[in-house]
Design a protein around this motif. Structure first.
Motif, PDB file in Angstrom:
ATOM      1  N   ALA A 281       0.806  -1.087   0.019  1.00 45.61           N
ATOM      2  CA  ALA A 281       0.090  -0.040   0.031  1.00 45.61           C
ATOM      3  C   ALA A 281       0.916   1.137  -0.049  1.00 45.61           C
ATOM      4  O   ALA A 281       0.594   2.369  -0.707  1.00 45.61           O
ATOM      5  CB  ALA A 281      -0.880   0.041   1.110  1.00 45.61           C
ATOM      6  N   PHE A 282       1.939   1.413   0.660  1.00 41.90           N
ATOM      7  CA  PHE A 282       2.880   2.147   0.804  1.00 41.90           C
ATOM      8  C   PHE A 282       3.517   2.592  -0.623  1.00 41.90           C
ATOM      9  O   PHE A 282       3.650   3.831  -1.006  1.00 41.90           O
ATOM     10  CB  PHE A 282       3.845   1.975   1.764  1.00 41.90           C
ATOM     11  CG  PHE A 282       4.903   3.178   2.092  1.00 41.90           C
ATOM     12  CD1 PHE A 282       4.598   4.633   2.727  1.00 41.90           C
ATOM     13  CD2 PHE A 282       6.139   3.252   1.379  1.00 41.90           C
ATOM     14  CE1 PHE A 282       5.191   5.483   2.705  1.00 41.90           C
ATOM     15  CE2 PHE A 282       6.978   4.456   1.799  1.00 41.90           C
ATOM     16  CZ  PHE A 282       6.721   5.469   2.317  1.00 41.90           C
ATOM     17  N   ARG A 283       3.843   1.500  -1.279  1.00 41.32           N
ATOM     18  CA  ARG A 283       4.344   1.662  -2.640  1.00 41.32           C
ATOM     19  C   ARG A 283       3.173   2.188  -3.626  1.00 41.32           C
ATOM     20  O   ARG A 283       3.775   3.152  -4.510  1.00 41.32           O
ATOM     21  CB  ARG A 283       4.837   0.722  -3.174  1.00 41.32           C
ATOM     22  CG  ARG A 283       6.369   0.177  -2.548  1.00 41.32           C
ATOM     23  CD  ARG A 283       6.898  -1.037  -3.446  1.00 41.32           C
ATOM     24  NE  ARG A 283       6.156  -2.469  -3.501  1.00 41.32           N
ATOM     25  CZ  ARG A 283       6.257  -3.299  -2.405  1.00 41.32           C
ATOM     26  NH1 ARG A 283       6.909  -3.219  -1.159  1.00 41.32           N
ATOM     27  NH2 ARG A 283       5.370  -4.280  -2.546  1.00 41.32           N
ATOM     28  N   GLU A 284       2.079   1.714  -3.481  1.00 41.81           N
ATOM     29  CA  GLU A 284       1.206   2.419  -4.346  1.00 41.81           C
ATOM     30  C   GLU A 284       0.783   3.862  -4.159  1.00 41.81           C
ATOM     31  O   GLU A 284       0.503   4.642  -5.007  1.00 41.81           O
ATOM     32  CB  GLU A 284      -0.198   1.485  -4.136  1.00 41.81           C
ATOM     33  CG  GLU A 284      -0.001   0.155  -4.641  1.00 41.81           C
ATOM     34  CD  GLU A 284      -1.312  -0.884  -4.541  1.00 41.81           C
ATOM     35  OE1 GLU A 284      -2.239  -0.101  -3.716  1.00 41.81           O
ATOM     36  OE2 GLU A 284      -1.221  -1.956  -4.827  1.00 41.81           O
ATOM     37  N   LEU A 285       1.049   3.935  -2.813  1.00 37.43           N
ATOM     38  CA  LEU A 285       0.519   5.463  -2.363  1.00 37.43           C
ATOM     39  C   LEU A 285       1.859   6.410  -3.087  1.00 37.43           C
ATOM     40  O   LEU A 285       1.581   7.310  -3.398  1.00 37.43           O
ATOM     41  CB  LEU A 285       0.676   5.617  -0.738  1.00 37.43           C
ATOM     42  CG  LEU A 285       0.471   7.085  -0.381  1.00 37.43           C
ATOM     43  CD1 LEU A 285      -0.818   7.683  -0.612  1.00 37.43           C
ATOM     44  CD2 LEU A 285       0.755   6.979   1.246  1.00 37.43           C
ATOM     45  N   VAL A 286       3.008   5.880  -3.120  1.00 33.97           N
ATOM     46  CA  VAL A 286       4.054   6.768  -3.697  1.00 33.97           C
ATOM     47  C   VAL A 286       3.880   6.950  -5.121  1.00 33.97           C
ATOM     48  O   VAL A 286       4.125   7.925  -5.644  1.00 33.97           O
ATOM     49  CB  VAL A 286       5.532   6.085  -3.236  1.00 33.97           C
ATOM     50  CG1 VAL A 286       6.523   6.595  -3.946  1.00 33.97           C
ATOM     51  CG2 VAL A 286       5.799   5.946  -1.827  1.00 33.97           C
ATOM     52  N   LEU A 287       3.610   5.790  -5.725  1.00 38.13           N
ATOM     53  CA  LEU A 287       3.221   5.723  -7.210  1.00 38.13           C
ATOM     54  C   LEU A 287       2.141   6.737  -7.590  1.00 38.13           C
ATOM     55  O   LEU A 287       2.069   7.552  -8.469  1.00 38.13           O
ATOM     56  CB  LEU A 287       2.803   4.356  -7.660  1.00 38.13           C
ATOM     57  CG  LEU A 287       4.131   3.520  -7.827  1.00 38.13           C
ATOM     58  CD1 LEU A 287       3.669   2.045  -8.237  1.00 38.13           C
ATOM     59  CD2 LEU A 287       5.494   3.819  -8.572  1.00 38.13           C
ATOM     60  N   LEU A 288       1.054   6.682  -6.619  1.00 37.56           N
ATOM     61  CA  LEU A 288       0.039   7.663  -6.621  1.00 37.56           C
ATOM     62  C   LEU A 288       0.400   9.138  -6.685  1.00 37.56           C
ATOM     63  O   LEU A 288      -0.030   9.897  -7.469  1.00 37.56           O
ATOM     64  CB  LEU A 288      -1.162   7.242  -5.833  1.00 37.56           C
ATOM     65  CG  LEU A 288      -1.890   6.134  -6.168  1.00 37.56           C
ATOM     66  CD1 LEU A 288      -2.806   5.954  -5.115  1.00 37.56           C
ATOM     67  CD2 LEU A 288      -2.767   6.269  -7.704  1.00 37.56           C
ATOM     68  N   GLN A 289       1.190   9.319  -5.655  1.00 45.03           N
ATOM     69  CA  GLN A 289       1.803  10.511  -5.533  1.00 45.03           C
ATOM     70  C   GLN A 289       2.727  11.167  -6.629  1.00 45.03           C
ATOM     71  O   GLN A 289       2.476  12.364  -7.111  1.00 45.03           O
ATOM     72  CB  GLN A 289       2.591  10.636  -4.242  1.00 45.03           C
ATOM     73  CG  GLN A 289       1.746  10.602  -2.972  1.00 45.03           C
ATOM     74  CD  GLN A 289       2.588  10.321  -1.692  1.00 45.03           C
ATOM     75  OE1 GLN A 289       3.869  10.446  -1.651  1.00 45.03           O
ATOM     76  NE2 GLN A 289       1.843  10.474  -0.494  1.00 45.03           N
ATOM     77  N   GLU A 290       3.515  10.401  -7.157  1.00 43.86           N
ATOM     78  CA  GLU A 290       4.358  10.684  -8.320  1.00 43.86           C
ATOM     79  C   GLU A 290       3.487  10.922  -9.498  1.00 43.86           C
ATOM     80  O   GLU A 290       3.492  12.013 -10.194  1.00 43.86           O
ATOM     81  CB  GLU A 290       5.273   9.454  -8.451  1.00 43.86           C
ATOM     82  CG  GLU A 290       6.309   9.313  -7.545  1.00 43.86           C
ATOM     83  CD  GLU A 290       7.384   8.117  -7.696  1.00 43.86           C
ATOM     84  OE1 GLU A 290       7.047   7.413  -8.895  1.00 43.86           O
ATOM     85  OE2 GLU A 290       8.393   8.031  -7.120  1.00 43.86           O
ATOM     86  N   GLU A 291       2.272  10.212  -9.643  1.00 40.23           N
ATOM     87  CA  GLU A 291       1.484  10.494 -11.112  1.00 40.23           C
ATOM     88  C   GLU A 291       0.785  11.899 -10.811  1.00 40.23           C
ATOM     89  O   GLU A 291       0.471  12.501 -11.700  1.00 40.23           O
ATOM     90  CB  GLU A 291       0.574   9.196 -11.141  1.00 40.23           C
ATOM     91  CG  GLU A 291       1.076   7.915 -11.530  1.00 40.23           C
ATOM     92  CD  GLU A 291       0.336   6.649 -11.939  1.00 40.23           C
ATOM     93  OE1 GLU A 291      -0.969   7.111 -11.532  1.00 40.23           O
ATOM     94  OE2 GLU A 291       0.434   5.734 -12.225  1.00 40.23           O
ATOM     95  N   LYS A 292       0.571  11.886  -9.531  1.00 37.92           N
ATOM     96  CA  LYS A 292      -0.197  13.135  -9.196  1.00 37.92           C
ATOM     97  C   LYS A 292       0.396  14.392  -9.477  1.00 37.92           C
ATOM     98  O   LYS A 292      -0.232  15.276 -10.114  1.00 37.92           O
ATOM     99  CB  LYS A 292      -0.684  13.203  -7.683  1.00 37.92           C
ATOM    100  CG  LYS A 292      -1.528  14.400  -7.314  1.00 37.92           C
ATOM    101  CD  LYS A 292      -1.834  14.472  -5.980  1.00 37.92           C
ATOM    102  CE  LYS A 292      -2.969  15.507  -5.397  1.00 37.92           C
ATOM    103  NZ  LYS A 292      -3.023  15.512  -3.962  1.00 37.92           N
ATOM    104  N   VAL A 293       1.688  14.270  -9.035  1.00 45.68           N
ATOM    105  CA  VAL A 293       2.736  15.426  -9.505  1.00 45.68           C
ATOM    106  C   VAL A 293       3.154  15.366 -10.841  1.00 45.68           C
ATOM    107  O   VAL A 293       3.279  16.717 -11.469  1.00 45.68           O
ATOM    108  CB  VAL A 293       3.942  15.185  -8.529  1.00 45.68           C
ATOM    109  CG1 VAL A 293       5.225  16.164  -8.929  1.00 45.68           C
ATOM    110  CG2 VAL A 293       3.711  15.287  -7.137  1.00 45.68           C
ATOM    111  N   LYS A 294       3.002  14.321 -11.589  1.00 47.69           N
ATOM    112  CA  LYS A 294       3.297  14.462 -13.156  1.00 47.69           C
ATOM    113  C   LYS A 294       2.066  15.082 -13.754  1.00 47.69           C
ATOM    114  O   LYS A 294       2.323  15.918 -14.736  1.00 47.69           O
ATOM    115  CB  LYS A 294       3.652  12.974 -13.391  1.00 47.69           C
ATOM    116  CG  LYS A 294       3.810  12.954 -14.981  1.00 47.69           C
ATOM    117  CD  LYS A 294       4.008  11.571 -15.425  1.00 47.69           C
ATOM    118  CE  LYS A 294       4.097  11.237 -16.711  1.00 47.69           C
ATOM    119  NZ  LYS A 294       4.735   9.901 -17.028  1.00 47.69           N
ATOM    120  N   PHE A 295       1.179  14.728 -13.289  1.00 44.49           N
ATOM    121  CA  PHE A 295      -0.080  15.081 -14.037  1.00 44.49           C
ATOM    122  C   PHE A 295      -0.446  16.824 -13.481  1.00 44.49           C
ATOM    123  O   PHE A 295      -1.074  17.203 -14.431  1.00 44.49           O
ATOM    124  CB  PHE A 295      -1.406  14.335 -13.479  1.00 44.49           C
ATOM    125  CG  PHE A 295      -1.664  13.185 -14.256  1.00 44.49           C
ATOM    126  CD1 PHE A 295      -1.123  12.815 -15.572  1.00 44.49           C
ATOM    127  CD2 PHE A 295      -2.094  12.050 -13.523  1.00 44.49           C
ATOM    128  CE1 PHE A 295      -1.373  11.906 -16.227  1.00 44.49           C
ATOM    129  CE2 PHE A 295      -1.848  10.649 -14.081  1.00 44.49           C
ATOM    130  CZ  PHE A 295      -1.670  10.714 -15.434  1.00 44.49           C
TER     131      PHE A 295
END
Length: 317
Positions: free
Chosen positions: A70-84
């Protein structure tokens, strides 16, 4: 514990044992059994606790893995959020056209871009395609021409080699030795008919020679029989002459004995005359025998000559 009560019964006490000692023994045994029961219960409880602890540890590890995931998925979501949130693409409605770039590199800067009508680009592309097709057609035509030239050169070389081969074969044929039979076979149009006629003539000749040979053999057999009879006659005559000669010799010896017995002396002339007559008679007999032997040898030579003459001789046509 009921079993312990049965064991602690006074009836099970050995004979001659003090009851106090028996009671103390029974008490000690009961305490020991109870302690063993407690140890077993504690061991079972310990096993249950160990199993419970293992399950809890496994559950804790699974929960920890879920937390990490869940922590890794959260990090990925945060990165995608920043990217978008950065480099946003905005759609602008423009007149339909076509974008062409040098070196086909996709650039995001359109500072020097020119907007051209799509029809112009399509017309230009159609012209380019037409010219390209013409170029390809001319290249294919040139390729076919070169291919035809190579094919003609190859055919020319092939024909030259075949011509050399035919010349060599013609030279070999000219240098080949031909017998008369082969020349006849090549020059005579009806060679098979001619061979058949020659075979027929040879068969007729062989038949005639066979008949002649049989006839000559019969004649030779007759002559041999005749010579055999003549030879037998000569043998009989010789035997007769030899018998006569033997009788004459016997007669001469008898006369000589008679003369010796009578005591008459023959003169030398008479003895010489008798000897001369005997010698002349013996010489005549020898001459006759020689003549007969010569006649027999001549007849045998004639028979052999006739026999050799009757053999068939095949003359080549």
């Amino acid at each position: 514990m009921k079993a312990m009560d049965d064991l602690d019964n006074i009836n099970n006490m050995p004979e001659g044992l003090d009851p106090l000692v028996w009671e103390h023994f029974c008490m000690t045994r009961r305490v020991k059994v109870e302690n063993e029961q407690k140890v077993k219960q504690k061991a079972a409880g310990l096993m249950e606790m160990v199993a419970f602890l293992r399950r809890r540890v496994e559950e804790d590890e699974q929960v920890q893995q879920d937390i990490d995931k869940a922590f890794r998925e959260l990090v990925l979501l945060q990165e995608e959020k920043v990217k978008f949130q950065l480099n946003l693409t905005i759609q602008i409605l423009l007149k339909q056209g076509q974008v062409e770039l040098e070196n086909f590199q996709l650039l995001m800067e359109y500072s020097d871009a020119i907007l051209i009508n799509k029809n112009i680009i399509e017309d230009l592309n159609s012209v380019i395609r037409t010219q390209g097709q013409k170029k390809i057609a001319s290249m294919m035509e040139s390729k076919d021409v070169h291919k035809g030239i190579f094919q003609i050169e190859w055919d020319h070389k092939k024909m030259e080699m075949e011509m050399e081969d035919l010349n060599q074969k013609a030279w070999d044929i000219q240098m080949l030795f031909f017998s008369r039979e082969r020349q006849k076979y090549l020059t005579e149009p009806n060679y098979d008919t001619m061979i058949a006629i020659q075979i027929g003539i040879m068969e007729q000749t062989i038949a005639v020679l066979d008949k002649t040979h049989k006839k000559n053999v019969e004649n030779c057999k007759k002559l041999l029989k005749k010579l055999g009879r003549f030879s037998n006659q000569k043998d009989i005559a010789n035997y007769t002459l030899s018998c006569n000669l033997r009788e004459e010799l016997v007669a001469v010896s008898e006369r000589k004995d008679i003369c010796n017995a009578l005591g008459t002396t023959l003169t030398c002339e008479k003895i010489a005359k008798e000897r001369y007559e005997n010698m002349m008679q013996q010489q005549k007999l020898i001459n006759i025998s020689k003549k007969q032997a010569e006649q027999i040898s001549i007849l045998q030579a004639e028979v052999e000559r006739l026999r050799m003459k009757t053999f068939p001789a095949l003359v080549p046509m």
